[in-house]
Design an enzyme around this catalytic site. Structure first.
Site, PDB file in Angstrom:
ATOM      1  N   ASN A   1     -10.041   0.658   0.046  1.00 37.23           N
ATOM      2  CA  ASN A   1      -9.399   0.329   1.141  1.00 37.23           C
ATOM      3  C   ASN A   1      -9.800   0.672   2.624  1.00 37.23           C
ATOM      4  O   ASN A   1     -10.271   1.896   2.596  1.00 37.23           O
ATOM      5  CB  ASN A   1      -8.291   1.273   1.016  1.00 37.23           C
ATOM      6  CG  ASN A   1      -7.078   0.744  -0.071  1.00 37.23           C
ATOM      7  OD1 ASN A   1      -7.297  -0.150  -0.894  1.00 37.23           O
ATOM      8  ND2 ASN A   1      -5.849   1.413  -0.495  1.00 37.23           N
TER       9      ASN A   1
ATOM     10  N   ASP B   1       0.812  -1.146   0.100  1.00 35.93           N
ATOM     11  CA  ASP B   1       0.054  -0.051  -0.010  1.00 35.93           C
ATOM     12  C   ASP B   1       1.055   1.241   0.002  1.00 35.93           C
ATOM     13  O   ASP B   1       1.888   1.200   0.868  1.00 35.93           O
ATOM     14  CB  ASP B   1      -0.887  -0.012   1.257  1.00 35.93           C
ATOM     15  CG  ASP B   1      -2.010   1.004   1.256  1.00 35.93           C
ATOM     16  OD1 ASP B   1      -2.356   1.578   0.334  1.00 35.93           O
ATOM     17  OD2 ASP B   1      -2.490   1.192   2.571  1.00 35.93           O
TER      18      ASP B   1
HETATM   19  P1  13P Z   1      -8.618   4.771   5.934  1.00 39.92           P
HETATM   20  O1  13P Z   1      -7.786   5.465   6.816  1.00 39.92           O
HETATM   21  O2  13P Z   1     -10.158   5.497   5.614  1.00 39.92           O
HETATM   22  O3  13P Z   1      -9.102   3.695   6.394  1.00 39.92           O
HETATM   23  O4  13P Z   1      -7.961   4.428   4.492  1.00 39.92           O
HETATM   24  C1  13P Z   1      -6.832   3.537   4.330  1.00 39.92           C
HETATM   25  C2  13P Z   1      -6.231   3.378   3.234  1.00 39.92           C
HETATM   26  O5  13P Z   1      -6.729   4.475   1.952  1.00 39.92           O
HETATM   27  C3  13P Z   1      -5.055   2.820   2.960  1.00 39.92           C
HETATM   28  O6  13P Z   1      -4.467   2.836   1.813  1.00 39.92           O
HETATM   29  O1  G3H Z   2      -3.033   4.871   3.521  1.00 42.44           O
HETATM   30  C1  G3H Z   2      -2.510   4.918   4.828  1.00 42.44           C
HETATM   31  C2  G3H Z   2      -2.762   3.589   5.729  1.00 42.44           C
HETATM   32  O2  G3H Z   2      -3.834   3.660   6.438  1.00 42.44           O
HETATM   33  C3  G3H Z   2      -1.559   2.860   6.347  1.00 42.44           C
HETATM   34  O3  G3H Z   2      -1.109   3.749   7.483  1.00 42.44           O
HETATM   35  O4  G3H Z   2       1.377   4.229   7.109  1.00 42.44           O
HETATM   36  O5  G3H Z   2       0.149   4.347   9.203  1.00 42.44           O
HETATM   37  O6  G3H Z   2       0.523   2.101   8.194  1.00 42.44           O
HETATM   38  P1  G3H Z   2       0.370   3.765   8.281  1.00 42.44           P
HETATM   39 ZN    ZN Z   3      -4.478   4.952   0.993  1.00 48.54          ZN
END
Ligand code: 13P
Ligand code: G3H
Ligand code: ZN
Length: 326
Positions: free
Chosen positions: A271, A96
């Site tokens: 997501n 991600d």
């Molecule tokens: P949320 O913070 O809304 O759960 O989004 C997560 C996300 O886009 C991870 O890439």
């Molecule tokens: O888009 C962001 C995701 O929620 C991941 O968050 O970088 O704190 O793991 P993080």
């Molecule tokens: Zn994201």
């Protein structure tokens, strides 16, 4: 750096087939973020029980937290766990918000079946060039790639964007053609985290920009679109957190009806990270407040895991529509 491994050896699949079916089927594949054992058990268990295809996704921060080698074996364990439950759901391990070619390459080499290269903060041309480079490397291993056009407000790992910039529909065709990406994350009014909208007393959450989504769909029909920042910021969890010593005033997310509408459109990956975090935190806070003498992590993390299973089943069944689609 660990040994090279191809995702197929771990029992994982890329997103190609999942997306093809979701785009035509009027539902979205859930992409749940995880960092630890209990989250992964809950995601895989709930998706196996609801017969939902699933993308288990790891941010750069989560990868640093969990360790690259550990993640590989966790993903392999997740597939095995689902099979032992008698379920044949497809499972994709996805990076991600990858922020560099090197990170994407390391993930491809360590068994990820899909990667996101997020060049949305770069100039258009630099975004195209970086995304193209990742696609060339990933596709050689049959790993699928998600790109991003438009900027979401909020925090994406270390990148903090004050304001969102909606995706420009006039750029999407050119971007998809030049980069060769398999899916495209867009910005239509969602944001990351638990504070997605600043609402005044009595104000409703504004609708997402479905007009932009429709125009994107018109320009690249049938192309898989990804919606980030799609947590609902479940009010019940925010309430429990505040009740048991937390402080999350003004936390608000995307209403479920809007997500359901998105899932029925070209959006085929949704997501969700924050809702999972809230579920865990709510039940841990509640459990510890109600059981002050308890110090066995299995007890409070067990309560959190149970809540997470409930949440994920609900999302698959009532919001994304992915239940029964494996
Ligand atoms: P949320 O913070 O809304 O759960 O989004 C997560 C996300 O886009 C991870 O890439
Ligand atoms: O888009 C962001 C995701 O929620 C991941 O968050 O970088 O704190 O793991 P993080
Ligand atoms: Zn994201």
């Amino acid at each position: 750096m660990g040994d090279k491994v191809h995702y197929s050896e771990l029992g994982l699949v890329n997103t190609r087939d999942m997306f093809k079916r979701a785009v035509g089927g009027g539902y979205a594949i859930p992409a749940y973020n995880f960092n630890n054992l209990e989250q992964l058990q809950a995601i895989v268990g709930a998706c196996a029980e609801t017969s939902s295809p699933v993308i288990i996704q790891v941010s750069k921060g989560a990868r640093d937290y969990a360790n690259e080698t550990m993640l590989r074996f966790m993903a392999m364990g997740a597939v095995k766990m689902a099979r032992e439950m008698g379920s044949n759901i497809p499972i994709c391990l996805h990076l991600d918000h990858g922020d560099s070619f090197e990170l994407c390459k390391a993930c491809v080499d360590s068994g990820f079946s899909s990667v996101m290269i997020d060049g949305s903060h770069l100039s258009y041309d630099d975004n195209v060039a970086l995304t193209r480079k990742v696609v060339e490397y990933a596709h050689a291993q049959d790993v699928t790639v998600e790109g991003e056009l438009g900027v979401l407000a909020g925090i994406e790992d270390e990148v903090v964007a004050e304001h969102s910039t909606y995706t420009k529909p006039e750029e999407v065709e050119d971007f998809v053609r030049k980069t060769g990406v398999d899916s495209l994350a867009i910005s239509i009014g969602t944001s990351h985290g638990a504070y997605k909208f600043k609402l005044k007393e009595g104000e409703q959450v504004p609708p997402l920009r479905f007009d932009i989504l429709d125009e994107i769909e018109r320009r690249i029909p049938g192309f898989p679109i990804v919606l980030h920042g799609a947590s609902s910021v479940v009010p019940e969890y925010v309430g429990l957190i505040n009740q048991y010593g937390g402080k999350m005033e003004g936390a608000v997310g995307v209403p479920e009806e809007q997500l359901r509408r998105a899932a029925q459109s070209a959006v085929c990956k949704i997501n969700i990270d924050s809702d999972g975090r809230l579920a865990v935190t709510a039940r841990v806070r509640e459990f510890l407040a109600q059981n002050p003498g308890e110090f066995d992590p299995r007890k409070y993390l067990g309560a959190a895991r149970k809540e997470l299973i409930k949440l994920i089943k609900h999302k698959n069944q009532a919001v994304l529509g992915s239940a029964g689609k494996a």
